[in-house]
Write a protein that holds these residues in place. Sequence first.
Motif, short mmCIF file in Angstrom:
data_model
loop_
_atom_site.label_atom_id
_atom_site.label_comp_id
_atom_site.label_asym_id
_atom_site.label_seq_id
_atom_site.Cartn_x
_atom_site.Cartn_y
_atom_site.Cartn_z
N THR A 151 33.57 -4.93 10.39
CA THR A 151 32.83 -6.22 9.70
C THR A 151 33.85 -7.41 9.89
O THR A 151 34.85 -7.69 10.33
N ALA A 153 34.20 -9.96 7.97
CA ALA A 153 34.97 -10.25 6.81
C ALA A 153 36.31 -9.51 7.11
O ALA A 153 37.36 -10.23 6.73
N ARG A 169 31.68 -3.23 15.13
CA ARG A 169 30.74 -3.06 13.91
C ARG A 169 29.99 -1.57 14.17
O ARG A 169 30.02 -1.06 15.04
N LEU A 270 29.91 -8.45 1.73
CA LEU A 270 30.02 -8.84 3.01
C LEU A 270 29.99 -7.56 3.89
O LEU A 270 30.21 -7.78 5.16
N SER A 271 29.67 -6.46 3.43
CA SER A 271 29.54 -5.29 4.27
C SER A 271 28.42 -5.36 5.09
O SER A 271 27.53 -6.09 5.10
N LEU A 272 28.40 -4.69 6.07
CA LEU A 272 27.05 -4.63 7.38
C LEU A 272 26.89 -3.08 6.99
O LEU A 272 27.06 -2.02 7.61
N PRO A 292 25.13 -11.05 0.28
CA PRO A 292 24.99 -12.19 1.43
C PRO A 292 24.94 -11.74 2.83
O PRO A 292 24.12 -12.35 3.53
N LYS A 293 25.43 -10.86 3.29
CA LYS A 293 25.34 -10.41 4.61
C LYS A 293 24.02 -9.68 4.99
O LYS A 293 23.52 -9.99 6.04
N SER A 294 23.80 -9.02 3.98
CA SER A 294 22.31 -8.41 4.14
C SER A 294 21.26 -9.21 4.15
O SER A 294 20.32 -9.04 5.12
N GLU A 296 21.43 -12.32 5.08
CA GLU A 296 21.80 -13.04 6.40
C GLU A 296 20.77 -12.22 7.36
O GLU A 296 20.15 -12.79 8.20
N ILE A 297 21.10 -11.02 7.54
CA ILE A 297 20.46 -10.40 8.80
C ILE A 297 19.14 -10.13 8.45
O ILE A 297 18.36 -10.44 9.54
#
Length: 367
Positions: A151, A153, A169, A270-272, A292-294, A296-297
């Motif tokens: 990731t 992060a 990723r 902050l994981s993907l 946050p990251k989910s 955003e995507i």
Amino acid sequence: MKICMLSSVHSADDIRIVEKEARSLSEAGHDVTVVARSPRPSDPGRIEFKLIEVPPVARWKRPWVAGRAALALARASGADVVQFHDPELIPFALWLKSRRCKVVYDVHEDVPSDIHSKRWIWPWMRPLVARAMELVERSAARRFDAIVAATPAIADRFQSYGADVTLARNTVRLDEFIEPTPITKRRRQAVYVGRTSFDRGLVEMVEACAAVRLPLVLAGTIGREEQAWLEKSSADVSYRGRLGRREIATLLNESIIGLNLLLPEPNYLLSLPTKLFEYMAAGLPVISSDLPKSKEIVEAAGCGIVVSLSDRAALLDSLSRLADDPQMAIGLGLAGRAAVARNFNWQHDAAALNDLYQRFASPEAAV
């Protein structure tokens, strides 16, 4: 170049290690050996597999016993580069480095953050263990030839240590998934793939789907406590167990909603989530918690609905809207597929990994 993918924890059919990284490097012309636990893939291709046999031992002894067995097999492979995948292998990897072997640390998780969620570690000890692990990784990072981060992060953290970092990723191989169309026939059911656990939203998924009378299908591994809880539930839930890649593609293609309701644990913030990309690749609209990251995507791709797990009404409304409006679901799903084709597919990340190994193979790297 001879490459050894080394893990004392993961199985030899691990998706990231084998189906993505090892196969990509093999396709690029490298001689790849995977050292890991059983089972191995049914189709090994050109990859050689060496399975770790670990006798029954106490839990505290397991990392040492498994690590020694893994190290012996890695040395026997005659590899020019060893890419290891578990933080417990850091001492063994440093030993390999001292023997003039090139060593790459593949960091799947933000380990210090993940420690805060380990229920088997006493709560008062978790900050101390997490800090100790962060210091170990900081100290070792610059001694390795490269860090491969799953990731951004994780990549940022290791770059702050002064390490040579490559971002690869956990995106998906687009050709593994059935290409969706506006007329794809889908069942009125939600689906979740991956490790099923309480911190990944098991209770929230089951109870929300039951409330709106939406069948739920789970596929992947599950812990004993979670399995026992699920067996006591009267909800319409089907647990399929661990499925092969083709079976997962079929399951996703026949479902109407993909669920990604991870709880706000430190390691998830902050994981993907790979499952998110799998749903998108299959043309499934996503309902995701607002990590946050989910968030955003999903919002950038326009491929689903983001909800707060504290807002149960919003979650139920999202499930009902997508389950009862197939056209809306199809539109969001096709947007997700397009986003994966543009950015979130393994072709991009494989290129970064191959570039790293091309650097290792250059005459300058051998000096």
